[in-house]
Motif scaffolding. Structure first.
Motif, PDB file in Angstrom:
ATOM      1  N   GLN A 125       0.818  -1.208   0.000  1.00  0.00           N
ATOM      2  CA  GLN A 125       0.000   0.000   0.000  1.00  0.00           C
ATOM      3  C   GLN A 125       0.854   1.262   0.000  1.00  0.00           C
ATOM      4  OE1 GLN A 125      -3.339   0.003  -0.533  1.00  0.00           O
ATOM      5  NE2 GLN A 125      -2.921   2.176  -0.843  1.00  0.00           N
ATOM      6  N   TYR A 126       1.965   1.222   0.724  1.00  0.00           N
ATOM      7  CA  TYR A 126       2.869   2.382   0.767  1.00  0.00           C
ATOM      8  C   TYR A 126       3.364   2.723  -0.634  1.00  0.00           C
ATOM      9  CZ  TYR A 126       6.952   5.230   2.013  1.00  0.00           C
ATOM     10  OH  TYR A 126       7.871   6.244   2.118  1.00  0.00           O
ATOM     11  N   LYS A 128       2.083   1.863  -3.536  1.00  0.00           N
ATOM     12  CA  LYS A 128       0.985   2.308  -4.399  1.00  0.00           C
ATOM     13  C   LYS A 128       0.635   3.769  -4.125  1.00  0.00           C
ATOM     14  CE  LYS A 128      -1.120  -2.249  -5.106  1.00  0.00           C
ATOM     15  NZ  LYS A 128      -2.279  -3.134  -4.830  1.00  0.00           N
ATOM     16  N   SER A 129       0.655   4.153  -2.861  1.00  0.00           N
ATOM     17  CA  SER A 129       0.383   5.553  -2.524  1.00  0.00           C
ATOM     18  C   SER A 129       1.463   6.466  -3.093  1.00  0.00           C
ATOM     19  CB  SER A 129       0.299   5.729  -1.005  1.00  0.00           C
ATOM     20  OG  SER A 129      -0.796   5.020  -0.477  1.00  0.00           O
ATOM     21  N   LEU A 130       2.699   5.999  -3.047  1.00  0.00           N
ATOM     22  CA  LEU A 130       3.791   6.771  -3.620  1.00  0.00           C
ATOM     23  C   LEU A 130       3.596   6.955  -5.122  1.00  0.00           C
ATOM     24  CD1 LEU A 130       6.422   8.112  -2.731  1.00  0.00           C
ATOM     25  CD2 LEU A 130       7.596   5.959  -3.205  1.00  0.00           C
ATOM     26  N   CYS A 131       3.136   5.911  -5.791  1.00  0.00           N
ATOM     27  CA  CYS A 131       2.882   6.016  -7.229  1.00  0.00           C
ATOM     28  C   CYS A 131       1.744   6.986  -7.531  1.00  0.00           C
ATOM     29  CB  CYS A 131       2.579   4.639  -7.810  1.00  0.00           C
ATOM     30  SG  CYS A 131       4.024   3.552  -7.878  1.00  0.00           S
ATOM     31  N   ARG A 132       0.722   7.011  -6.679  1.00  0.00           N
ATOM     32  CA  ARG A 132      -0.356   7.999  -6.869  1.00  0.00           C
ATOM     33  C   ARG A 132       0.190   9.418  -6.712  1.00  0.00           C
ATOM     34  NH1 ARG A 132      -3.551   4.161  -4.079  1.00  0.00           N
ATOM     35  NH2 ARG A 132      -3.270   5.233  -2.090  1.00  0.00           N
ATOM     36  N   SER A 133       1.120   9.603  -5.788  1.00  0.00           N
ATOM     37  CA  SER A 133       1.691  10.935  -5.607  1.00  0.00           C
ATOM     38  C   SER A 133       2.494  11.362  -6.829  1.00  0.00           C
ATOM     39  CB  SER A 133       2.564  10.975  -4.348  1.00  0.00           C
ATOM     40  OG  SER A 133       3.825  10.375  -4.565  1.00  0.00           O
ATOM     41  N   TRP A 136       0.069  12.859  -9.201  1.00  0.00           N
ATOM     42  CA  TRP A 136      -0.319  14.220  -8.817  1.00  0.00           C
ATOM     43  C   TRP A 136       0.795  15.209  -9.130  1.00  0.00           C
ATOM     44  CZ3 TRP A 136      -1.624  12.125  -3.300  1.00  0.00           C
ATOM     45  CH2 TRP A 136      -2.758  11.304  -3.380  1.00  0.00           C
ATOM     46  N   ASP A 190       1.686   2.779 -14.333  1.00  0.00           N
ATOM     47  CA  ASP A 190       0.440   2.099 -13.957  1.00  0.00           C
ATOM     48  C   ASP A 190       0.495   0.597 -14.219  1.00  0.00           C
ATOM     49  OD1 ASP A 190      -0.610   4.498 -13.121  1.00  0.00           O
ATOM     50  OD2 ASP A 190      -1.802   4.847 -14.936  1.00  0.00           O
ATOM     51  N   VAL A 193       1.917  -0.958 -11.090  1.00  0.00           N
ATOM     52  CA  VAL A 193       1.090  -0.841  -9.889  1.00  0.00           C
ATOM     53  C   VAL A 193       0.178  -2.058  -9.740  1.00  0.00           C
ATOM     54  CG1 VAL A 193      -0.730   0.503  -8.763  1.00  0.00           C
ATOM     55  CG2 VAL A 193       1.206   1.683  -9.835  1.00  0.00           C
TER      56      VAL A 193
END
Length: 280
Positions: A125-126, A128-133, A136, A190, A193
């Protein structure tokens, strides 16, 4: 000199240097042949090294639709077959290590050994969150230089930033005539991910060395260790002061370690040339 190799309808840009046992180098996000220059220069006296631009990077086009790791592994297999290479030692970085895992699973006959640098069995999860950032930041950054300055905080050590190395890399990226589009960069990201190999890594039979940077904020050492624990007989090592891309930051050290591993693989698993029929 480079050349294109066919992979289905795709033309993949490849470059090859040196003589000796075959090595295939597979890059990660946005990496092109040029990313491996320290290896192409430093190991060509011992190996025949092949590097290529992944789909959507450099001189290789991005086909329509969302890319998959499976397709990129098949691209790597097509490069080897297109160049007449029956099997190679495979070394890679980051996303390239995920492509290589899949290459070893889908085309095991092509892989003599694996060096998995900055790898993972599936994003937690960490990560994946980094990839979302990263998504952004790509949308919010005022220009490409600003985005690269952010992204390379995740890739290189403070040492590389403070020495001016990262500034030079950014200058080179911005001057490169075959820049990857932001859209292709994010599509490439993506693909990783959603990809997982955790439940299948035990099927890999090739000798494997897993390397992790001790201060890598993305593919953290525990993720690399989780890969090594799943591959039978894999070696796992941490480079304590390194981040995501030691093959560029400390190339002499990195080259020496992978050369040692390849030499061991050559000794323990030599290529057996086919013998002709004596009655012919």
């Amino acid at each position: 000199m480079g050349r294109y190799v066919k992979a289905g309808e795709l033309e993949i840009w490849t470059e090859q240097v040196g003589e000796g046992p075959d090595v295939l180098l597979i890059g990660g996000l946005g990496d092109t042949v040029e990313s491996w220059q320290f290896q192409l220069d430093g190991l060509a006296d011992r190996y025949r090294l092949t590097a290529f631009d992944n789909r959507g990077a450099g001189r290789t086009a991005m086909p329509e639709g969302q890319p998959t790791v499976e397709a990129m592994a098949d691209d790597a297999a097509a490069v080897l077959r297109g160049l007449g290479i029956s099997a190679a030692h495979v070394a890679e970085i980051s996303g390239g290590s995920i492509i290589s895992q899949e290459l070893a699973l889908r085309h095991p006959e092509l892989v003599r050994s694996l060096v998995l640098q900055s790898t993972w069995p599936g994003m937690d999860q960490y990560m994946k969150s980094l990839c979302r950032s990263i998504h952004w930041q790509a949308a919010l950054a005022p220009d490409e230089r600003a985005f690269l300055e952010f992204f390379f905080l995740l890739v290189y050590t403070p040492r590389a930033h403070n020495s001016g190395m990262v500034s030079q890399i950014i200058d080179d990226v911005l001057a490169f005539p075959y820049q990857q589009s932001t859209g292709d960069f994010l599509k490439f990201l993506d693909a990783f991910v959603v990809h997982e190999t955790a439940g299948r890594l035990g099927q890999i039979k090739a000798p494997t060395l897993v390397l992790a940077g001790g201060v890598d904020p993305m593919s953290r050492p525990e993720l690399g260790e989780a890969v090594a624990q799943r591959i039978p007989g894999a070696q796992f090592e941490v480079m304590p002061e390194e981040s995501h891309q030691p093959f560029q930051e400390i190339p002499d050290v990195w080259n020496a370690r992978v050369n040692e591993f390849w030499q061991e693989a050559e000794r323990l698993h030599p290529v057996i040339e086919p013998v002709g029929n004596p009655d012919e």
